[in-house]
Design a protein around this motif. Structure first.
Motif, mmCIF file in Angstrom:
data_model
loop_
_atom_site.group_PDB
_atom_site.id
_atom_site.type_symbol
_atom_site.label_atom_id
_atom_site.label_comp_id
_atom_site.label_asym_id
_atom_site.label_seq_id
_atom_site.Cartn_x
_atom_site.Cartn_y
_atom_site.Cartn_z
ATOM 1 N N ALA A 192 -17.013 -59.027 -7.749
ATOM 2 C CA ALA A 192 -16.018 -58.490 -8.678
ATOM 3 C C ALA A 192 -16.091 -59.181 -10.040
ATOM 4 O O ALA A 192 -16.040 -58.513 -11.083
ATOM 5 C CB ALA A 192 -14.625 -58.637 -8.090
ATOM 6 N N ARG A 193 -16.217 -60.500 -10.046
ATOM 7 C CA ARG A 193 -16.324 -61.222 -11.327
ATOM 8 C C ARG A 193 -17.606 -60.836 -12.058
ATOM 9 O O ARG A 193 -17.611 -60.693 -13.281
ATOM 10 C CB ARG A 193 -16.293 -62.733 -11.108
ATOM 11 N N LEU A 194 -18.691 -60.666 -11.310
ATOM 12 C CA LEU A 194 -19.947 -60.233 -11.922
ATOM 13 C C LEU A 194 -19.768 -58.857 -12.552
ATOM 14 O O LEU A 194 -20.203 -58.619 -13.678
ATOM 15 C CB LEU A 194 -21.076 -60.197 -10.889
ATOM 16 N N GLY A 195 -19.117 -57.953 -11.833
ATOM 17 C CA GLY A 195 -18.875 -56.612 -12.362
ATOM 18 C C GLY A 195 -18.060 -56.652 -13.644
ATOM 19 O O GLY A 195 -18.375 -55.960 -14.619
ATOM 20 N N LEU A 196 -17.032 -57.482 -13.662
ATOM 21 C CA LEU A 196 -16.196 -57.597 -14.851
ATOM 22 C C LEU A 196 -16.987 -58.172 -16.022
ATOM 23 O O LEU A 196 -16.902 -57.673 -17.149
ATOM 24 C CB LEU A 196 -14.954 -58.445 -14.549
ATOM 25 N N ALA B 231 -13.905 -54.758 -25.590
ATOM 26 C CA ALA B 231 -13.111 -53.874 -24.740
ATOM 27 C C ALA B 231 -11.696 -54.418 -24.573
ATOM 28 O O ALA B 231 -11.475 -55.623 -24.572
ATOM 29 C CB ALA B 231 -13.772 -53.734 -23.366
ATOM 30 N N SER B 232 -10.759 -53.513 -24.416
ATOM 31 C CA SER B 232 -9.372 -53.899 -24.178
ATOM 32 C C SER B 232 -9.158 -54.071 -22.674
ATOM 33 O O SER B 232 -9.992 -53.674 -21.859
ATOM 34 C CB SER B 232 -8.428 -52.820 -24.698
ATOM 35 N N PHE B 233 -8.010 -54.636 -22.312
ATOM 36 C CA PHE B 233 -7.664 -54.778 -20.903
ATOM 37 C C PHE B 233 -7.590 -53.412 -20.235
ATOM 38 O O PHE B 233 -8.040 -53.239 -19.101
ATOM 39 C CB PHE B 233 -6.330 -55.522 -20.747
ATOM 40 N N SER B 234 -7.036 -52.429 -20.925
ATOM 41 C CA SER B 234 -6.918 -51.082 -20.353
ATOM 42 C C SER B 234 -8.292 -50.471 -20.098
ATOM 43 O O SER B 234 -8.528 -49.858 -19.052
ATOM 44 C CB SER B 234 -6.118 -50.176 -21.287
ATOM 45 N N GLU B 235 -9.199 -50.638 -21.059
ATOM 46 C CA GLU B 235 -10.554 -50.100 -20.874
ATOM 47 C C GLU B 235 -11.254 -50.775 -19.708
ATOM 48 O O GLU B 235 -11.906 -50.113 -18.890
ATOM 49 C CB GLU B 235 -11.377 -50.298 -22.150
ATOM 50 N N LEU B 236 -11.104 -52.100 -19.606
ATOM 51 C CA LEU B 236 -11.728 -52.825 -18.491
ATOM 52 C C LEU B 236 -11.139 -52.394 -17.155
ATOM 53 O O LEU B 236 -11.863 -52.270 -16.170
ATOM 54 C CB LEU B 236 -11.576 -54.333 -18.686
ATOM 55 N N ALA B 237 -9.845 -52.149 -17.120
ATOM 56 C CA ALA B 237 -9.203 -51.693 -15.878
ATOM 57 C C ALA B 237 -9.759 -50.335 -15.468
ATOM 58 O O ALA B 237 -10.062 -50.111 -14.291
ATOM 59 C CB ALA B 237 -7.689 -51.633 -16.056
ATOM 60 N N ARG B 238 -9.902 -49.425 -16.425
ATOM 61 C CA ARG B 238 -10.460 -48.101 -16.107
ATOM 62 C C ARG B 238 -11.892 -48.227 -15.596
ATOM 63 O O ARG B 238 -12.268 -47.606 -14.609
ATOM 64 C CB ARG B 238 -10.417 -47.191 -17.342
ATOM 65 N N MET B 239 -12.709 -49.039 -16.257
ATOM 66 C CA MET B 239 -14.104 -49.200 -15.837
ATOM 67 C C MET B 239 -14.205 -49.852 -14.463
ATOM 68 O O MET B 239 -15.116 -49.543 -13.693
ATOM 69 C CB MET B 239 -14.875 -50.038 -16.855
ATOM 70 N N SER B 240 -13.282 -50.769 -14.167
ATOM 71 C CA SER B 240 -13.323 -51.508 -12.909
ATOM 72 C C SER B 240 -12.615 -50.791 -11.774
ATOM 73 O O SER B 240 -12.721 -51.204 -10.623
ATOM 74 C CB SER B 240 -12.675 -52.891 -13.093
ATOM 75 N N GLY B 241 -11.869 -49.763 -12.100
ATOM 76 C CA GLY B 241 -11.123 -49.041 -11.074
ATOM 77 C C GLY B 241 -10.007 -49.889 -10.493
ATOM 78 O O GLY B 241 -9.735 -49.838 -9.289
ATOM 79 N N SER C 299 -6.127 -52.302 -11.643
ATOM 80 C CA SER C 299 -4.953 -52.289 -12.514
ATOM 81 C C SER C 299 -5.151 -53.194 -13.724
ATOM 82 O O SER C 299 -5.931 -54.144 -13.687
ATOM 83 C CB SER C 299 -3.710 -52.736 -11.735
ATOM 84 N N VAL C 300 -4.396 -52.907 -14.774
ATOM 85 C CA VAL C 300 -4.435 -53.744 -15.970
ATOM 86 C C VAL C 300 -3.985 -55.158 -15.612
ATOM 87 O O VAL C 300 -4.549 -56.142 -16.098
ATOM 88 C CB VAL C 300 -3.559 -53.135 -17.088
ATOM 89 N N GLN C 301 -2.993 -55.265 -14.744
ATOM 90 C CA GLN C 301 -2.499 -56.588 -14.326
ATOM 91 C C GLN C 301 -3.604 -57.394 -13.636
ATOM 92 O O GLN C 301 -3.775 -58.578 -13.911
ATOM 93 C CB GLN C 301 -1.295 -56.437 -13.397
ATOM 94 N N SER C 302 -4.375 -56.749 -12.777
ATOM 95 C CA SER C 302 -5.483 -57.441 -12.099
ATOM 96 C C SER C 302 -6.537 -57.892 -13.103
ATOM 97 O O SER C 302 -7.088 -58.991 -12.987
ATOM 98 C CB SER C 302 -6.132 -56.533 -11.063
ATOM 99 N N VAL C 303 -6.813 -57.060 -14.099
ATOM 100 C CA VAL C 303 -7.790 -57.418 -15.113
ATOM 101 C C VAL C 303 -7.276 -58.593 -15.941
ATOM 102 O O VAL C 303 -8.031 -59.512 -16.259
ATOM 103 C CB VAL C 303 -8.152 -56.209 -16.006
ATOM 104 N N HIS C 304 -5.983 -58.586 -16.278
ATOM 105 C CA HIS C 304 -5.406 -59.707 -17.022
ATOM 106 C C HIS C 304 -5.626 -61.012 -16.263
ATOM 107 O O HIS C 304 -6.062 -62.018 -16.851
ATOM 108 C CB HIS C 304 -3.893 -59.502 -17.236
#
Length: 130
Positions: free
Chosen positions: A24-28, A38-48, A50-55
């Motif tokens: 998961a960290r590698l993917g991020l 990229a914004s947190f929202s964009e990263l959340a969409r790419m990662s499938g 939540s924004v909270q998880s990406v934060h």
């Protein structure tokens, strides 16, 4: 297919562990590298996820010195990018991924497994499977 995907993830997880990376960290890191700023929202969409998880994940990557947020101000859109250390780690991780790929799908791998791998690559690239 499910069994093979679990094997790939297990092998990759074990190989990435010495780099203190998870799949998961590698993917991020890969997403951040692919879309600098990229914004947190964009990263959340790419990662499938939540924004909270990406934060949470980005916060740990910042603490590790692997990424930085160029804006990092409340109320401002974030612009997340790799640091030099993050770029270097991503390069090392790519070598590990290549080793795992060769181990699981290279010339010495099980022939059926190689055919499945080739079919998956063909499905995503539009190429004809060998």
């Amino acid at each position: 297919m499910i069994t093979l995907s679990r094997r790939v993830e297990a092998e990759l997880s074990a190989a990435l562990a010495p780099l203190d990376l998870t799949v998961a960290r590698l993917g991020l890191l890969g997403h951040i590298n692919g879309v600098p700023g990229a914004s947190f929202s964009e990263l959340a969409r790419m990662s499938g996820t939540s924004v909270q998880s990406v934060h949470t994940a980005v916060k740990s990557l910042v603490a590790a010195g692997l990424v930085q947020d160029r804006t990092a101000r409340a109320g401002s859109a974030s612009a997340i990018e790799l640091t030099e250390a993050g770029t270097q780690l991503l390069g090392e991780a790519r070598k590990v991924v290549t080793q795992v790929d060769t181990q699981l799908f290279g010339p010495e791998a099980d022939p059926i497994q190689r055919r499945v791998g080739a079919a998956i690559v063909a499905a995503f690239t539009g190429a004809s499977p060998p």
